[in-house]
Write a protein that holds these residues in place. Structure first.
Motif, mmCIF file in Angstrom:
data_model
loop_
_atom_site.group_PDB
_atom_site.id
_atom_site.type_symbol
_atom_site.label_atom_id
_atom_site.label_comp_id
_atom_site.label_asym_id
_atom_site.label_seq_id
_atom_site.Cartn_x
_atom_site.Cartn_y
_atom_site.Cartn_z
ATOM 1 N N TYR A 42 27.768 -18.392 -63.368
ATOM 2 C CA TYR A 42 28.398 -19.702 -63.457
ATOM 3 C C TYR A 42 27.809 -20.596 -62.371
ATOM 4 O O TYR A 42 28.050 -20.394 -61.181
ATOM 5 C CB TYR A 42 29.911 -19.583 -63.292
ATOM 6 C CG TYR A 42 30.569 -18.749 -64.375
ATOM 7 C CD1 TYR A 42 30.279 -18.984 -65.715
ATOM 8 C CD2 TYR A 42 31.465 -17.733 -64.061
ATOM 9 C CE1 TYR A 42 30.867 -18.234 -66.713
ATOM 10 C CE2 TYR A 42 32.063 -16.981 -65.054
ATOM 11 C CZ TYR A 42 31.758 -17.233 -66.380
ATOM 12 O OH TYR A 42 32.342 -16.480 -67.377
ATOM 13 N N GLU A 43 27.018 -21.558 -62.800
ATOM 14 C CA GLU A 43 26.354 -22.454 -61.867
ATOM 15 C C GLU A 43 27.199 -23.708 -61.648
ATOM 16 O O GLU A 43 27.861 -24.199 -62.563
ATOM 17 C CB GLU A 43 24.975 -22.852 -62.410
ATOM 18 C CG GLU A 43 24.023 -21.682 -62.641
ATOM 19 C CD GLU A 43 23.619 -21.003 -61.348
ATOM 20 O OE1 GLU A 43 23.722 -21.653 -60.278
ATOM 21 O OE2 GLU A 43 23.209 -19.826 -61.402
ATOM 22 N N PRO A 44 27.173 -24.253 -60.426
ATOM 23 C CA PRO A 44 27.897 -25.510 -60.171
ATOM 24 C C PRO A 44 27.388 -26.625 -61.084
ATOM 25 O O PRO A 44 26.195 -26.704 -61.387
ATOM 26 C CB PRO A 44 27.574 -25.805 -58.701
ATOM 27 C CG PRO A 44 27.236 -24.475 -58.114
ATOM 28 C CD PRO A 44 26.554 -23.706 -59.210
ATOM 29 N N THR A 45 28.312 -27.459 -61.531
ATOM 30 C CA THR A 45 27.951 -28.522 -62.465
ATOM 31 C C THR A 45 28.886 -29.708 -62.288
ATOM 32 O O THR A 45 29.961 -29.590 -61.686
ATOM 33 C CB THR A 45 28.024 -28.020 -63.918
ATOM 34 O OG1 THR A 45 27.528 -29.030 -64.797
ATOM 35 C CG2 THR A 45 29.453 -27.685 -64.298
ATOM 36 N N SER A 46 28.474 -30.844 -62.821
ATOM 37 C CA SER A 46 29.325 -32.034 -62.814
ATOM 38 C C SER A 46 30.282 -31.954 -63.999
ATOM 39 O O SER A 46 29.843 -31.829 -65.145
ATOM 40 C CB SER A 46 28.467 -33.296 -62.914
ATOM 41 O OG SER A 46 29.280 -34.444 -63.037
ATOM 42 N N TYR A 52 32.456 -25.204 -62.064
ATOM 43 C CA TYR A 52 31.498 -24.369 -62.782
ATOM 44 C C TYR A 52 31.799 -24.476 -64.275
ATOM 45 O O TYR A 52 32.960 -24.530 -64.678
ATOM 46 C CB TYR A 52 31.617 -22.902 -62.361
ATOM 47 C CG TYR A 52 31.571 -22.675 -60.870
ATOM 48 C CD1 TYR A 52 30.365 -22.453 -60.212
ATOM 49 C CD2 TYR A 52 32.745 -22.680 -60.113
ATOM 50 C CE1 TYR A 52 30.325 -22.236 -58.837
ATOM 51 C CE2 TYR A 52 32.717 -22.471 -58.746
ATOM 52 C CZ TYR A 52 31.507 -22.252 -58.115
ATOM 53 O OH TYR A 52 31.479 -22.046 -56.755
ATOM 54 N N GLU A 53 30.742 -24.487 -65.085
ATOM 55 C CA GLU A 53 30.934 -24.521 -66.536
ATOM 56 C C GLU A 53 30.869 -23.100 -67.078
ATOM 57 O O GLU A 53 29.807 -22.480 -67.109
ATOM 58 C CB GLU A 53 29.872 -25.386 -67.210
ATOM 59 C CG GLU A 53 30.097 -25.517 -68.715
ATOM 60 C CD GLU A 53 29.060 -26.400 -69.391
ATOM 61 O OE1 GLU A 53 29.144 -26.579 -70.610
ATOM 62 O OE2 GLU A 53 28.159 -26.895 -68.681
ATOM 63 N N TYR A 102 36.053 -25.039 -67.909
ATOM 64 C CA TYR A 102 35.439 -25.191 -66.592
ATOM 65 C C TYR A 102 36.262 -24.409 -65.573
ATOM 66 O O TYR A 102 37.452 -24.146 -65.781
ATOM 67 C CB TYR A 102 35.366 -26.667 -66.197
ATOM 68 C CG TYR A 102 34.280 -27.432 -66.923
ATOM 69 C CD1 TYR A 102 33.095 -27.778 -66.277
ATOM 70 C CD2 TYR A 102 34.437 -27.798 -68.256
ATOM 71 C CE1 TYR A 102 32.094 -28.476 -66.945
ATOM 72 C CE2 TYR A 102 33.443 -28.491 -68.933
ATOM 73 C CZ TYR A 102 32.272 -28.828 -68.272
ATOM 74 O OH TYR A 102 31.276 -29.505 -68.933
#
Length: 244
Positions: A87-91, A159-160, A166
């Motif tokens: 799970y990568e950081p995302t907007s 995280y998405e 999320y």
């Protein structure tokens, strides 16, 4: 449909949920691809035609699958095909949603949203999905609106997990919008007897200078005359005899 065919059908549905679209069922897999057996059972039982499914049905389908589709470890399950989930950081979107229990709502208003036994706080892009997930813990959950984009701009990491869900480590209360606490937890009305007791427990009013207050609880100033007993009559007769 025979019992064996029912088990096979359930096994195929479990494979679809765990391998392809856990988000459609409001589920989030951990980084090893596992999810709680109980959460999987609850998610499947919410589907039309599958309300009869219990935890025993899930474990039976997992252990009797001809293709060895599943791996069960302690109280968790995953699809047997190897998957690495990151799970990568995302907007995030501008608004996300979360369904919570009534009894935890006051805590959330004071301290924000915490994972509460999970690895992350689960947030959804749709209010109906948030309510579906919330009903697994409360039959009538409280719907919260999360100002996700504003929180992200102020340093909160999101995280998405999948297109519909999320994740976050924590959501401060300043980014949470919910109904008034009085509508979620209305004050309980006291029974009539208890209200009367509380009224009787109220202290007497203090007497002000130059005023006279009637205290209805005080003993009456003039007591009623007692009925004369045989001793009283005897004394009266003795007094009369002395006078004679």
């Amino acid at each position: 449909m025979s019992h064996r065919h029912k088990v096979i059908a359930l096994s195929k549905l479990m494979a679809y949920v765990l391998l392809h679209r856990p988000d459609e069922f409001g589920l989030v897999l951990n980084e090893d691809g596992f999810v709680s057996l109980k959460e999987l059972q609850q998610a499947i039982a919410e589907e039309a035609g599958w309300s009869h499914v219990r935890l025993s049905h899930i474990t039976e389908a997992a252990y009797t699958s001809d293709r060895e589709r599943f791996e069960v470890k302690d109280d968790r399950i995953r699809h047997s095909l190897p998957r690495e989930i990151r799970y990568e950081p995302t907007s995030p979107p501008r608004i996300l949603y979360h369904g919570t229990r009534h009894r935890t709502y006051p805590h959330i208003l004071e301290r924000g949203l915490d994972p509460m036994g999970r690895q992350y706080v689960h947030l959804t892009t749709a209010p109906d999905l948030a309510m579906r997930i919330g009903r697994r813990r409360d039959p009538n959950p409280v719907l919260l609106e999360i100002q996700a984009q504003r929180a992200f701009e102020n340093g909160i990491i999101f995280y998405e997990a999948n297109p519909l869900i999320y994740l976050a480590d924590h959501i401060p209360q300043s980014y949470i919008i919910g109904p008034p606490i009085s509508k979620v937890l209305p004050e309980k009305k006291l029974p009539e007897k208890r209200r009367l007791e509380k009224r009787e427990e109220m202290p007497l009013e203090r007497e002000l200078p130059g005023s006279v207050l009637l205290n209805l609880r005080m003993e009456p100033l003039h007591r009623e005359a007692k009925e004369k007993t045989w001793k009283d009559h005897s004394r009266r007769n003795r007094r009369r005899q002395r006078q004679v």
